[in-house]
Design a protein around this motif. Structure first.
Motif, PDB file in Angstrom:
ATOM      1  N   GLY A 185       0.793  -1.224   0.000  1.00 13.96           N
ATOM      2  CA  GLY A 185       0.000   0.000   0.000  1.00 13.96           C
ATOM      3  C   GLY A 185       0.823   1.270   0.000  1.00 13.96           C
ATOM      4  N   GLU A 186       2.112   1.179   0.354  1.00 18.62           N
ATOM      5  CA  GLU A 186       2.966   2.373   0.366  1.00 18.62           C
ATOM      6  C   GLU A 186       3.384   2.747  -1.048  1.00 18.62           C
ATOM      7  OE1 GLU A 186       6.295   2.288   2.932  1.00 18.62           O
ATOM      8  OE2 GLU A 186       5.103   2.435   4.760  1.00 18.62           O
ATOM      9  N   ARG A 187       3.626   4.047  -1.236  1.00 14.35           N
ATOM     10  CA  ARG A 187       4.026   4.556  -2.552  1.00 14.35           C
ATOM     11  C   ARG A 187       5.488   4.988  -2.535  1.00 14.35           C
ATOM     12  NH1 ARG A 187      -0.307   5.323  -5.906  1.00 14.35           N
ATOM     13  NH2 ARG A 187      -2.344   5.162  -4.900  1.00 14.35           N
ATOM     14  N   TYR A 188       6.171   4.698  -3.629  1.00 14.88           N
ATOM     15  CA  TYR A 188       7.581   5.042  -3.778  1.00 14.88           C
ATOM     16  C   TYR A 188       7.800   5.604  -5.171  1.00 14.88           C
ATOM     17  CZ  TYR A 188       8.544   2.145   0.352  1.00 14.88           C
ATOM     18  OH  TYR A 188       8.570   1.620   1.615  1.00 14.88           O
ATOM     19  N   LYS A 189       8.752   6.509  -5.259  1.00 20.70           N
ATOM     20  CA  LYS A 189       9.216   6.938  -6.570  1.00 20.70           C
ATOM     21  C   LYS A 189      10.259   5.923  -7.041  1.00 20.70           C
ATOM     22  CE  LYS A 189       7.229  11.057  -7.301  1.00 20.70           C
ATOM     23  NZ  LYS A 189       6.330  11.122  -6.156  1.00 20.70           N
ATOM     24  N   VAL A 190      10.197   5.528  -8.313  1.00 23.00           N
ATOM     25  CA  VAL A 190      11.161   4.587  -8.881  1.00 23.00           C
ATOM     26  C   VAL A 190      11.712   5.155 -10.181  1.00 23.00           C
ATOM     27  CG1 VAL A 190      10.136   2.541  -7.830  1.00 23.00           C
ATOM     28  CG2 VAL A 190       9.338   3.310 -10.076  1.00 23.00           C
ATOM     29  N   PHE A 191      12.901   4.689 -10.551  1.00 25.04           N
ATOM     30  CA  PHE A 191      13.542   5.094 -11.799  1.00 25.04           C
ATOM     31  C   PHE A 191      13.308   3.996 -12.824  1.00 25.04           C
ATOM     32  CE2 PHE A 191      17.313   5.567 -14.596  1.00 25.04           C
ATOM     33  CZ  PHE A 191      17.124   6.891 -14.977  1.00 25.04           C
ATOM     34  N   VAL A 192      12.759   4.360 -13.995  1.00 26.31           N
ATOM     35  CA  VAL A 192      12.459   3.372 -15.036  1.00 26.31           C
ATOM     36  C   VAL A 192      13.721   3.109 -15.858  1.00 26.31           C
ATOM     37  CG1 VAL A 192      11.001   2.793 -16.997  1.00 26.31           C
ATOM     38  CG2 VAL A 192      10.068   4.173 -15.124  1.00 26.31           C
ATOM     39  N   LEU A 193      14.273   1.930 -15.690  1.00 27.76           N
ATOM     40  CA  LEU A 193      15.483   1.555 -16.413  1.00 27.76           C
ATOM     41  C   LEU A 193      15.185   1.135 -17.847  1.00 27.76           C
ATOM     42  CD1 LEU A 193      17.222  -0.621 -13.676  1.00 27.76           C
ATOM     43  CD2 LEU A 193      17.877   1.678 -14.369  1.00 27.76           C
ATOM     44  N   GLU A 194      14.071   0.409 -18.013  1.00 28.74           N
ATOM     45  CA  GLU A 194      13.792  -0.164 -19.332  1.00 28.74           C
ATOM     46  C   GLU A 194      12.310  -0.498 -19.456  1.00 28.74           C
ATOM     47  OE1 GLU A 194      15.077  -4.135 -21.957  1.00 28.74           O
ATOM     48  OE2 GLU A 194      15.854  -3.825 -19.920  1.00 28.74           O
ATOM     49  N   VAL A 195      11.793  -0.332 -20.662  1.00 27.69           N
ATOM     50  CA  VAL A 195      10.458  -0.830 -20.990  1.00 27.69           C
ATOM     51  C   VAL A 195      10.686  -2.123 -21.764  1.00 27.69           C
ATOM     52  CG1 VAL A 195       8.282  -0.379 -22.165  1.00 27.69           C
ATOM     53  CG2 VAL A 195       9.530   1.507 -21.100  1.00 27.69           C
ATOM     54  N   ALA A 196      10.486  -3.247 -21.097  1.00 22.95           N
ATOM     55  CA  ALA A 196      10.834  -4.548 -21.678  1.00 22.95           C
ATOM     56  C   ALA A 196       9.624  -5.201 -22.334  1.00 22.95           C
ATOM     57  CB  ALA A 196      11.401  -5.468 -20.598  1.00 22.95           C
ATOM     58  N   HIS A 197       9.850  -5.818 -23.494  1.00 24.61           N
ATOM     59  CA  HIS A 197       8.802  -6.523 -24.224  1.00 24.61           C
ATOM     60  C   HIS A 197       9.149  -8.012 -24.226  1.00 24.61           C
ATOM     61  CE1 HIS A 197       7.573  -2.559 -25.680  1.00 24.61           C
ATOM     62  NE2 HIS A 197       8.854  -2.345 -25.922  1.00 24.61           N
ATOM     63  N   THR A 198       8.261  -8.816 -23.676  1.00 25.80           N
ATOM     64  CA  THR A 198       8.480 -10.255 -23.612  1.00 25.80           C
ATOM     65  C   THR A 198       7.276 -10.972 -24.213  1.00 25.80           C
ATOM     66  OG1 THR A 198       7.442 -10.519 -21.435  1.00 25.80           O
ATOM     67  CG2 THR A 198       9.781  -9.917 -21.473  1.00 25.80           C
ATOM     68  N   ALA A 199       7.384 -12.304 -24.290  1.00 29.49           N
ATOM     69  CA  ALA A 199       6.284 -13.101 -24.827  1.00 29.49           C
ATOM     70  C   ALA A 199       5.032 -12.958 -23.958  1.00 29.49           C
ATOM     71  CB  ALA A 199       6.701 -14.568 -24.910  1.00 29.49           C
ATOM     72  N   ARG A 200       5.230 -12.653 -22.676  1.00 28.73           N
ATOM     73  CA  ARG A 200       4.099 -12.522 -21.756  1.00 28.73           C
ATOM     74  C   ARG A 200       3.554 -11.103 -21.727  1.00 28.73           C
ATOM     75  NH1 ARG A 200       5.606 -15.112 -16.102  1.00 28.73           N
ATOM     76  NH2 ARG A 200       3.399 -14.588 -15.797  1.00 28.73           N
ATOM     77  N   GLY A 201       4.154 -10.217 -22.497  1.00 32.74           N
ATOM     78  CA  GLY A 201       3.672  -8.842 -22.525  1.00 32.74           C
ATOM     79  C   GLY A 201       4.771  -7.851 -22.183  1.00 32.74           C
TER      80      GLY A 201
END
Length: 375
Positions: free
Chosen positions: A175-191
């Protein structure tokens, strides 16, 4: 089939933003495949959708020729004329070939195509939405903690914060919120999924962009940043406007700006120092909060021999060497620290002299050149 199919497509178009025509095109291809698979037909066929009565019919196409060589795809001119006088050589004649049992197959195929198309459209939407989010910041909510992995939700997208991207000072709770750094937008067979980090130096940089408009606007530049996640960071800043103090601006009134960053980083200490093209000055700033007496620069070895007051040697080194280690990473220079007896430092100050590479700092440190803030 019932007209409910077409009503459903209209609802999907409205709610999901997926064009009904796109789904019908995909459905047409799937129905032709299903027809050939179940009924072994090899002729050229097409699908006709009737939205009024909800019917779906299959029509075979045959080309009008003088002499038939392939009964599956051709029809003689004489036979075509018997159907309709208007037909001539090269025209296409349509014959309905919808099997009696095709309604059930069509319903199953339609259901599969609709679900698949919705899934693909949502994936495409996410890809378009997040493709430009790499090396950016996002707000994540903790959904589940699975062993050492932290399952996150980022704007309806799932992500996993792996142990090697976590910070030891973070204590994750559902339930807690955190800021995160997006390293990569990954595309896999599962989405598609986002690879995120709480330990990457980019997180500190992006947090300051949020808190300091002058950084976001390009008036102040973050020239370099070194970080030991959860413990301490050093950030070198430079102002493109001489009237704006980059260090003070990043710290903010009463330290409010930097305190917001520290709060998000759960107490991580931050040194904000002034960037300089002069290696001696830059290294001296980077060693803050320790005072520097003198620096000798070896350009060839890219090494700085730094003298500090004996009483401040441990401060310059930092706990387990952290301060000098972060300063070296920040500047890209090797730093050799040496202690000068305090009485010699005092004598130099009294005589008002210092080595030419750097001026002797006033009592109380290099005020205005380096800033250190702790929570």
């Amino acid at each position: 089939m019932s007209s409910e199919l077409f009503e459903s497509l209209e609802m999907i178009e409205e709610e999901k933003g997926i064009s009904k025509d796109i789904i019908l095109d995909a459905l047409e291809s799937a129905l032709i495949s299903a027809y050939r698979k179940h009924f072994g037909a090899v002729q050229d066929v097409g699908v006709v959708f009737n939205e009024e009565d909800g019917s779906i019919k299959i029509f075979a196409h045959k080309r009008v020729v003088e002499e038939v060589e392939d009964k599956e795809t051709e029809i003689s001119i004489d036979e075509a004329k018997r159907i309709n006088e208007k037909y001539g050589l090269g025209d296409i004649v349509e014959f309905e070939v919808t099997p009696a049992s095709f309604g059930r197959i069509a319903a199953q195929t339609a259901r599969q195509v609709v679900f698949q198309r919705i899934h693909e459209a949502e994936r495409e939407k996410m890809v378009n939405e997040y493709s430009d989010r790499e090396n950016d910041i996002a707000t994540a909510m903790v959904r589940k903690i699975d062993g050492r992995n932290v399952m996150l939700e980022i704007e309806s997208t799932e992500s996993v914060l792996m142990p090697n991207e976590q910070v030891r000072s973070d204590h994750y709770a559902v339930g807690e919120r955190y800021k995160v750094f997006v390293l990569e937008v990954a595309h896999t067979a599962r989405g598609m999924h986002l690879v995120v980090s709480r330990s990457h130096p980019g997180l500190v940089r992006k947090l300051f962009e949020l808190e300091v408009p002058e950084i976001a606007d390009g008036v102040i530049e973050v020239k370099a940043l070194s970080r030991e996640p959860g413990s301490r960071s050093k950030m070198a800043v430079y102002s493109n406007n001489e009237s704006i103090d980059p260090v003070g601006t990043c710290i903010g009134p009463k330290g409010m700006r930097v305190q917001e960053v520290i709060k998000e980083l759960r107490g991580e200490k931050i040194d904000i120092i002034r960037y300089s093209e002069n290696p001696a000055e830059y290294v001296a700033n980077a060693l803050s909060p320790a005072d520097v007496v003198s620096i000798e620069v070896d350009e060839e070895k890219k090494m700085c021999s730094v003298k500090v007051p004996e009483s401040q040697l441990s401060l310059a080194i930092g706990r387990e060497g952290q301060n000098v280690r972060l300063a070296a990473r920040l500047t890209g220079w090797k730093i050799d620290l040496k202690a000068m007896p305090d009485h010699e430092v005092a004598a130099m100050k009294n005589e008002g002299r210092g080595e030419e590479e750097i001026e002797v700092p006033e009592e109380g440190g290099m005020d205005g050149i380096a800033g250190e803030v702790e929570e």
